[in-house]
Design a protein around this motif. Structure first.
Motif, PDB file in Angstrom:
ATOM      1  N   ARG A 138       1.015  -1.191   0.092  1.00  0.00           N
ATOM      2  CA  ARG A 138       0.004   0.054  -0.044  1.00  0.00           C
ATOM      3  C   ARG A 138       0.925   1.332   0.080  1.00  0.00           C
ATOM      4  O   ARG A 138       2.229   1.322   0.492  1.00  0.00           O
ATOM      5  CB  ARG A 138      -0.917   0.145   1.318  1.00  0.00           C
ATOM      6  N   ILE A 139       0.148   2.163  -0.637  1.00  0.00           N
ATOM      7  CA  ILE A 139       1.063   3.659  -0.649  1.00  0.00           C
ATOM      8  C   ILE A 139       0.592   4.697   0.062  1.00  0.00           C
ATOM      9  O   ILE A 139      -0.564   4.692   0.403  1.00  0.00           O
ATOM     10  CB  ILE A 139       1.122   3.824  -2.293  1.00  0.00           C
ATOM     11  N   ARG A 140       1.025   5.765  -0.128  1.00  0.00           N
ATOM     12  CA  ARG A 140       0.781   7.167   0.568  1.00  0.00           C
ATOM     13  C   ARG A 140       0.240   7.936  -0.763  1.00  0.00           C
ATOM     14  O   ARG A 140       1.089   7.783  -1.915  1.00  0.00           O
ATOM     15  CB  ARG A 140       1.578   7.860   1.498  1.00  0.00           C
ATOM     16  N   PRO A 141      -0.627   8.980  -0.509  1.00  0.00           N
ATOM     17  CA  PRO A 141      -0.871   9.630  -1.815  1.00  0.00           C
ATOM     18  C   PRO A 141       0.203  10.756  -2.022  1.00  0.00           C
ATOM     19  O   PRO A 141       0.906  11.161  -1.024  1.00  0.00           O
ATOM     20  CB  PRO A 141      -2.271  10.624  -1.328  1.00  0.00           C
ATOM     21  N   THR A 142       0.461  11.232  -3.252  1.00  0.00           N
ATOM     22  CA  THR A 142       1.506  11.886  -3.657  1.00  0.00           C
ATOM     23  C   THR A 142       0.773  13.407  -3.778  1.00  0.00           C
ATOM     24  O   THR A 142       1.686  14.407  -4.636  1.00  0.00           O
ATOM     25  CB  THR A 142       2.352  11.547  -4.863  1.00  0.00           C
ATOM     26  N   SER A 143      -0.353  13.548  -3.768  1.00  0.00           N
ATOM     27  CA  SER A 143      -0.881  14.957  -4.093  1.00  0.00           C
ATOM     28  C   SER A 143      -2.057  15.233  -2.975  1.00  0.00           C
ATOM     29  O   SER A 143      -2.349  14.196  -2.324  1.00  0.00           O
ATOM     30  CB  SER A 143      -1.632  14.879  -5.355  1.00  0.00           C
ATOM     31  N   LYS A 144      -2.491  16.288  -2.596  1.00  0.00           N
ATOM     32  CA  LYS A 144      -3.442  16.881  -1.564  1.00  0.00           C
ATOM     33  C   LYS A 144      -4.951  16.307  -2.330  1.00  0.00           C
ATOM     34  O   LYS A 144      -5.902  16.372  -1.585  1.00  0.00           O
ATOM     35  CB  LYS A 144      -3.272  18.246  -1.442  1.00  0.00           C
ATOM     36  N   CYS A 145      -4.892  16.159  -3.758  1.00  0.00           N
ATOM     37  CA  CYS A 145      -6.429  15.781  -4.128  1.00  0.00           C
ATOM     38  C   CYS A 145      -6.174  14.712  -5.158  1.00  0.00           C
ATOM     39  O   CYS A 145      -5.210  14.254  -5.988  1.00  0.00           O
ATOM     40  CB  CYS A 145      -6.652  16.863  -4.984  1.00  0.00           C
ATOM     41  N   VAL A 146      -6.909  13.377  -4.860  1.00  0.00           N
ATOM     42  CA  VAL A 146      -6.683  12.223  -5.347  1.00  0.00           C
ATOM     43  C   VAL A 146      -7.793  11.919  -6.032  1.00  0.00           C
ATOM     44  O   VAL A 146      -9.021  11.951  -5.647  1.00  0.00           O
ATOM     45  CB  VAL A 146      -6.268  11.112  -4.547  1.00  0.00           C
ATOM     46  N   VAL A 147      -7.992  11.540  -7.154  1.00  0.00           N
ATOM     47  CA  VAL A 147      -9.118  10.994  -8.028  1.00  0.00           C
ATOM     48  C   VAL A 147      -8.919   9.534  -8.272  1.00  0.00           C
ATOM     49  O   VAL A 147      -7.943   9.124  -8.933  1.00  0.00           O
ATOM     50  CB  VAL A 147      -9.400  11.788  -9.380  1.00  0.00           C
ATOM     51  N   ALA A 148      -9.678   8.703  -7.851  1.00  0.00           N
ATOM     52  CA  ALA A 148      -9.731   7.251  -8.173  1.00  0.00           C
ATOM     53  C   ALA A 148     -10.764   6.567  -8.949  1.00  0.00           C
ATOM     54  O   ALA A 148     -11.927   7.058  -8.676  1.00  0.00           O
ATOM     55  CB  ALA A 148      -9.747   6.199  -6.869  1.00  0.00           C
ATOM     56  N   ASP A 149     -10.483   5.831  -9.966  1.00  0.00           N
ATOM     57  CA  ASP A 149     -11.674   5.055 -10.934  1.00  0.00           C
ATOM     58  C   ASP A 149     -11.190   3.911 -11.223  1.00  0.00           C
ATOM     59  O   ASP A 149     -10.052   3.916 -11.732  1.00  0.00           O
ATOM     60  CB  ASP A 149     -11.979   6.296 -11.884  1.00  0.00           C
ATOM     61  N   ILE A 150     -11.900   2.923 -11.395  1.00  0.00           N
ATOM     62  CA  ILE A 150     -11.564   1.583 -11.912  1.00  0.00           C
ATOM     63  C   ILE A 150     -11.504   1.726 -13.536  1.00  0.00           C
ATOM     64  O   ILE A 150     -11.024   0.774 -14.139  1.00  0.00           O
ATOM     65  CB  ILE A 150     -12.687   0.478 -11.554  1.00  0.00           C
TER      66      ILE A 150
END
Length: 475
Positions: A138-150
């Motif tokens: 598992r990772i940490r986000p690299t931006s203050k804003c993350v968009v996730a979609d499959i």
């Protein structure tokens, strides 16, 4: 003054959860069809791959543009903060994330210029990470804003739009399943999902993942189509959906079946109360205090030196006036609520509670009567948990000149005489009117709240400013 903590409710039964989104342990709904669980995601991917390019246009046509109003209101509820780590799930086209960033820039113009990395040595060197399995580190986000979609097609549309809107360097795009987010625990302050959760195979797993990746005090917000509760309106809405939307999908996107599925998916999604229960079931029920110091529901605070306590109820009402409390206690008995409230006779400037005990603090039409308003707000900050919310409803300054004049005349000439007639008390009602006139104006009071370390302070005028709701968060 009213202080309230978030109530814990009985956990949703496993049977109810399963019934919410699947028909047996091995099948689930795909619109009105029953399909094997392992096939639904493939079918959903095909739907959104087909409609990706025209998805936002079809949303405009299907809702007559109303979806834009819904989404704008949704983001206003979020109330972005530049210090937050934010994730929007099932948000491939970027519609919600763009609104989040624009709302953020509106209140914090410097946020766009400052780029604060979330980790000193991000694991992923780019803004795209492909999650292959749960076993992957598992990772940490690299931006203050993350968009996730499959769906990669939806993400491709969003990435291009972010370039067009000059937001591409502020968003991390993640191709991943909402049921298996690749992030470490407790990474985000806010999690949103808009018009996407009904397309997931296991809704309960999506909500549980949201709970896992949210920090303590983090917020989960879901915007989704639901059940119209007016019988007549529901009939016309159903007829419109069935007869209008699939043909429009055929005309605009050359795809009848995908839009037929979207309509059917709305019909089989849990009703509002059922979905609310599912969300509750995904959070652990944590007792407010293991060993409450006060054995009863009433505590008299004599001084600041007295040992601070923990609340013994999920709902606390505090007031300095014993007569007001006596009225409230009797009303709670009349309404069969007496065993759910802890009554506290105390000064709002010197609350007897330990630090960080409450999730929500409200005060309605009371703060203007306190001697030191700043101390009241500072005490609210002290007893709120991180992520807790302060809300104040108070009379304010009317912002329309003509209305302001008539309101003043009404207040001075009508209210004190009515106080004399009803309560045989002219002076008390005269004071109440005068206390409104000397209370700080909306912007001044908002600045006072900010000075007490609250973040994302805002206010909303009611009835042209006759009263206003002020709010702020402890971060």
């Amino acid at each position: 003054m009213f202080i309230r903590t978030l109530s814990s409710i009985n956990r949703f039964s496993l049977l109810s959860i399963l019934r919410t989104h699947s028909t047996t342990s091995n099948t689930t709904h795909f619109g009105f069809d029953e399909v094997p669980e392992n096939e639904k995601q493939t079918r959903v991917n095909e739907v959104f791959s087909s409609v990706a390019d025209s998805y936002d246009l079809m949303n405009d046509i299907m809702s007559f543009g109303i979806h834009r109003i819904w989404k704008d209101h949704f983001i206003r509820i979020v109330r972005p903060d530049p210090q937050w780590n934010y994730i929007d799930v099932a948000g491939g086209t970027g519609d919600i994330a763009f609104r989040y960033l624009k709302e953020l820039d509106r209140y914090y113009p410097s946020a766009a210029a400052s780029s604060i990395p979330l980790s000193e040595s991000p694991i992923t060197p780019t803004h795209t990470y492909i999650a292959d399995s749960l076993e992957q580190t598992r990772i940490r986000p690299t931006s203050k804003c993350v968009v996730a979609d499959i769906n990669p097609n939806m993400l491709a549309v969003g990435k291009q739009r972010s370039i067009d809107n000059n937001l591409h360097n502020r968003i991390q795009w993640i191709e991943t399943n909402a049921e298996e987010l690749p992030f470490e625990d407790e990474q985000f302050d806010v999690y949103t999902i808009a018009f996407g959760i009904r397309n997931c195979t296991h809704i309960d797993r999506v909500v549980s993942e949201a709970y896992r990746v949210l920090k303590k005090g983090g917020r989960f917000l879901c915007l989704e189509f639901s059940q119209v509760n007016n019988t007549l309106l529901r009939y016309f809405y159903d007829q419109y959906s069935k007869t209008f939307i699939p043909p429009m999908g055929q005309i605009i996107a050359n795809d009848w079946k995908s839009y037929q599925y979207l309509i059917e998916s709305i019909r089989v999604f849990p009703k509002q109360k059922e979905f609310a229960e599912l969300i509750r079931s995904s959070a652990s029920s944590i007792p407010l205090s293991e060993s409450p110091i006060t054995p009863t529901h009433t505590y008299i605070a004599d001084s600041l030196e007295q040992t601070r306590i923990r609340p013994t109820s999920k709902c606390v009402v505090a007031d300095i006036n014993p007569n007001m409390l006596a009225v409230g206690k009797q009303r709670s008995i009349d309404n069969n609520l007496h065993n759910r409230i802890q009554w506290i006779e105390t000064n709002a400037e010197e609350l007897p509670f330990e630090d960080e005990q409450f999730d929500v603090y409200t005060i309605a039409f009371g703060i203007r009567n306190c001697t030191h308003i700043d101390r009241v707000v500072s005490e609210a900050y002290r007893v709120l948990k991180k992520g807790g919310r302060f809300l104040c409803l108070e009379f304010s300054q009317v912002n329309n000149t003509l209305l302001h004049y008539f309101y003043d005349q009404y207040s001075k000439t009508f209210i004190p005489p009515m106080g004399q007639i009803i309560a045989n008390d002219w002076k008390s009602y005269q004071y109440l009117i005068e206390s409104i006139r000397v209370f700080p104006k909306q912007k001044e009071f908002a600045e006072l709240i900010r000075s007490c370390n609250f973040r994302y302070v805002n206010y909303e005028n009611l009835s042209f400013g006759v009263s206003a709701i002020h709010s702020g968060y402890k971060l």
